[in-house]
Structure formats: structure tokens, C-alpha cells
Scaffold this motif. Structure first.
Motif, PDB file in Angstrom:
ATOM      1  N   TYR A  74     -65.565 -15.964 -68.865  1.00 32.05           N
ATOM      2  CA  TYR A  74     -66.898 -15.582 -68.372  1.00 32.05           C
ATOM      3  C   TYR A  74     -66.809 -14.360 -67.465  1.00 32.05           C
ATOM      4  CZ  TYR A  74     -70.943 -15.584 -65.320  1.00 32.05           C
ATOM      5  OH  TYR A  74     -72.020 -15.193 -64.594  1.00 32.05           O
ATOM      6  N   HIS A  75     -65.878 -14.392 -66.522  1.00 30.20           N
ATOM      7  CA  HIS A  75     -65.767 -13.274 -65.585  1.00 30.20           C
ATOM      8  C   HIS A  75     -65.274 -11.998 -66.272  1.00 30.20           C
ATOM      9  CE1 HIS A  75     -66.885 -15.199 -61.841  1.00 30.20           C
ATOM     10  NE2 HIS A  75     -66.301 -16.285 -62.312  1.00 30.20           N
ATOM     11  N   PHE A  76     -64.416 -12.137 -67.279  1.00 34.37           N
ATOM     12  CA  PHE A  76     -63.952 -10.951 -68.004  1.00 34.37           C
ATOM     13  C   PHE A  76     -65.101 -10.317 -68.785  1.00 34.37           C
ATOM     14  CE2 PHE A  76     -62.218  -8.988 -71.858  1.00 34.37           C
ATOM     15  CZ  PHE A  76     -61.476  -7.986 -71.261  1.00 34.37           C
ATOM     16  N   VAL A  77     -65.875 -11.131 -69.502  1.00 33.24           N
ATOM     17  CA  VAL A  77     -66.997 -10.590 -70.280  1.00 33.24           C
ATOM     18  C   VAL A  77     -68.036  -9.962 -69.352  1.00 33.24           C
ATOM     19  CG1 VAL A  77     -68.936 -11.258 -71.767  1.00 33.24           C
ATOM     20  CG2 VAL A  77     -66.643 -12.100 -72.253  1.00 33.24           C
ATOM     21  N   THR A  78     -68.314 -10.611 -68.240  1.00 31.77           N
ATOM     22  CA  THR A  78     -69.275 -10.066 -67.280  1.00 31.77           C
ATOM     23  C   THR A  78     -68.762  -8.763 -66.683  1.00 31.77           C
ATOM     24  OG1 THR A  78     -69.929 -12.327 -66.773  1.00 31.77           O
ATOM     25  CG2 THR A  78     -70.672 -10.634 -65.276  1.00 31.77           C
ATOM     26  N   PHE A  79     -67.454  -8.697 -66.402  1.00 29.23           N
ATOM     27  CA  PHE A  79     -66.864  -7.454 -65.901  1.00 29.23           C
ATOM     28  C   PHE A  79     -67.026  -6.326 -66.909  1.00 29.23           C
ATOM     29  CE2 PHE A  79     -63.072  -4.717 -66.079  1.00 29.23           C
ATOM     30  CZ  PHE A  79     -63.253  -4.015 -64.896  1.00 29.23           C
ATOM     31  N   VAL A  80     -66.793  -6.604 -68.185  1.00 31.35           N
ATOM     32  CA  VAL A  80     -66.934  -5.570 -69.219  1.00 31.35           C
ATOM     33  C   VAL A  80     -68.376  -5.080 -69.291  1.00 31.35           C
ATOM     34  CG1 VAL A  80     -66.833  -5.163 -71.723  1.00 31.35           C
ATOM     35  CG2 VAL A  80     -64.944  -6.316 -70.557  1.00 31.35           C
ATOM     36  N   PHE A  81     -69.346  -5.996 -69.256  1.00 30.41           N
ATOM     37  CA  PHE A  81     -70.752  -5.589 -69.311  1.00 30.41           C
ATOM     38  C   PHE A  81     -71.154  -4.788 -68.082  1.00 30.41           C
ATOM     39  CE2 PHE A  81     -71.847  -9.268 -72.325  1.00 30.41           C
ATOM     40  CZ  PHE A  81     -71.692  -8.450 -73.422  1.00 30.41           C
ATOM     41  N   TYR A  82     -70.753  -5.226 -66.894  1.00 31.92           N
ATOM     42  CA  TYR A  82     -71.095  -4.480 -65.680  1.00 31.92           C
ATOM     43  C   TYR A  82     -70.389  -3.135 -65.644  1.00 31.92           C
ATOM     44  CZ  TYR A  82     -74.038  -7.703 -63.098  1.00 31.92           C
ATOM     45  OH  TYR A  82     -75.081  -8.477 -62.682  1.00 31.92           O
ATOM     46  N   PHE A  83     -69.162  -3.060 -66.159  1.00 35.83           N
ATOM     47  CA  PHE A  83     -68.471  -1.772 -66.205  1.00 35.83           C
ATOM     48  C   PHE A  83     -69.214  -0.811 -67.133  1.00 35.83           C
ATOM     49  CE2 PHE A  83     -65.231   1.153 -67.855  1.00 35.83           C
ATOM     50  CZ  PHE A  83     -64.807   1.707 -66.652  1.00 35.83           C
ATOM     51  N   GLY A  84     -69.667  -1.313 -68.281  1.00 40.20           N
ATOM     52  CA  GLY A  84     -70.449  -0.477 -69.185  1.00 40.20           C
ATOM     53  C   GLY A  84     -71.746  -0.005 -68.542  1.00 40.20           C
ATOM     54  N   ALA A  85     -72.421  -0.897 -67.834  1.00 33.60           N
ATOM     55  CA  ALA A  85     -73.666  -0.522 -67.152  1.00 33.60           C
ATOM     56  C   ALA A  85     -73.392   0.503 -66.055  1.00 33.60           C
ATOM     57  CB  ALA A  85     -74.323  -1.760 -66.559  1.00 33.60           C
ATOM     58  N   PHE A  86     -72.265   0.347 -65.351  1.00 35.95           N
ATOM     59  CA  PHE A  86     -71.904   1.304 -64.305  1.00 35.95           C
ATOM     60  C   PHE A  86     -71.649   2.693 -64.904  1.00 35.95           C
ATOM     61  CE2 PHE A  86     -68.078   3.291 -62.348  1.00 35.95           C
ATOM     62  CZ  PHE A  86     -68.719   3.859 -61.269  1.00 35.95           C
ATOM     63  N   VAL A  87     -70.906   2.751 -66.002  1.00 35.67           N
ATOM     64  CA  VAL A  87     -70.603   4.044 -66.622  1.00 35.67           C
ATOM     65  C   VAL A  87     -71.887   4.713 -67.130  1.00 35.67           C
ATOM     66  CG1 VAL A  87     -69.442   5.121 -68.604  1.00 35.67           C
ATOM     67  CG2 VAL A  87     -68.226   3.470 -67.191  1.00 35.67           C
ATOM     68  N   LEU A  88     -72.754   3.936 -67.771  1.00 37.01           N
ATOM     69  CA  LEU A  88     -74.011   4.511 -68.265  1.00 37.01           C
ATOM     70  C   LEU A  88     -74.909   4.970 -67.113  1.00 37.01           C
ATOM     71  CD1 LEU A  88     -74.845   2.063 -71.186  1.00 37.01           C
ATOM     72  CD2 LEU A  88     -74.092   4.440 -71.356  1.00 37.01           C
ATOM     73  N   GLU A  89     -74.981   4.194 -66.065  1.00 38.64           N
ATOM     74  CA  GLU A  89     -75.819   4.556 -64.919  1.00 38.64           C
ATOM     75  C   GLU A  89     -75.265   5.785 -64.208  1.00 38.64           C
ATOM     76  OE1 GLU A  89     -78.974   4.621 -62.495  1.00 38.64           O
ATOM     77  OE2 GLU A  89     -78.726   3.191 -64.123  1.00 38.64           O
ATOM     78  N   ALA A  90     -73.940   5.848 -64.062  1.00 42.39           N
ATOM     79  CA  ALA A  90     -73.342   7.019 -63.422  1.00 42.39           C
ATOM     80  C   ALA A  90     -73.564   8.270 -64.276  1.00 42.39           C
ATOM     81  CB  ALA A  90     -71.848   6.784 -63.197  1.00 42.39           C
ATOM     82  N   GLY A  91     -73.450   8.139 -65.596  1.00 41.07           N
ATOM     83  CA  GLY A  91     -73.688   9.284 -66.481  1.00 41.07           C
ATOM     84  C   GLY A  91     -75.123   9.767 -66.427  1.00 41.07           C
TER      85      GLY A  91
END
Length: 114
Positions: free
Chosen positions: A52-69
Motif C-alpha cells: 500500500y505504501h509503495f503504490v501510494t508513494f509511486v502515485f504521489y511521486f508522479g503527482a509531485f513531478v507533474l505539479e512541479a513541471g
């Protein structure tokens, strides 16, 4: 004396105590550092927690990269300052949330491998 009336102090007047039928209380929950350990038969819980924490980390990392871009692209235009400030705040929040889930994933992996 009629059959419907019972004299005071007789057996029919006595109410049993509810405390007499219960056993003494025992503390069965772990205390001290033992509260951080899972039971030996709960391996599936630890694996699901890590997943659960790994999948959530991957989704939040993707959201962080998109938001930063998107914030970086918005900063080049600088057409709306208040929206840019909100996106910067969202990027910082996404970074800290990603970092927290990353730490939680690492701790879940350590707990799973123990």
C-alpha cells in the motif's frame, strides 16, 4: 400471608451481584517497544502494508513531478501571480507528502524483511 407477597430479607429479594460472575481482568495488549511488533502469524498484513505504501508513494511521486513541471511552465509565463503561488504551495506539499510516504515505504520494507 398471601403467595404474591414475599417477606423482606428472603431469597427471592436478593439480587445477584453482576461482578461475581466475571473473571479478573488481565492485560493482554503489548506494552513498551512490543507495540511496534506484529504477531508472527500476520505476515500478509505486513506485506499489504508495504505494498500500500509503495503504490501510494509511486502515485504521489508522479503527482509531485507533474505539479512541479506545470508550476515551472507557469513560472515562465507569469500571467497570474496568485495561481502561481498556489501551485508553488501545492508542489511543496506534494514533495513533503512524497517524502513521508517514501520514509513509510522504507520502514515498511524493513519491517517486512525482519
Amino acid at each position: 400471608m398471601s403467595a404474591a407477597t414475599v417477606p423482606p430479607g428472603s431469597q427471592a429479594d436478593a439480587v445477584p451481584s453482576p461482578y461475581a460472575t466475571f473473571p479478573a481482568a488481565r492485560i493482554t495488549l503489548p506494552t513498551g517497544p512490543g507495540i511496534f511488533r506484529t504477531s508472527s502469524g500476520a505476515f500478509i498484513v505486513v506485506e499489504l502494508d508495504f505494498a500500500y505504501h509503495f503504490v501510494t508513494f509511486v502515485f504521489y511521486f508522479g503527482a509531485f513531478v507533474l505539479e512541479a513541471g506545470s508550476t515551472s511552465q507557469m513560472g515562465r509565463n507569469m500571467s497570474s501571480g496568485s495561481v502561481y503561488g498556489l501551485n508553488v504551495a501545492a508542489t511543496i506539499f506534494a514533495f513533503f507528502t512524497t517524502a513521508c510516504y517514501g520514509c513509510s515505504t522504507f520502514l515498511g520494507l524493513r519491517r517486512w524483511k525482519m
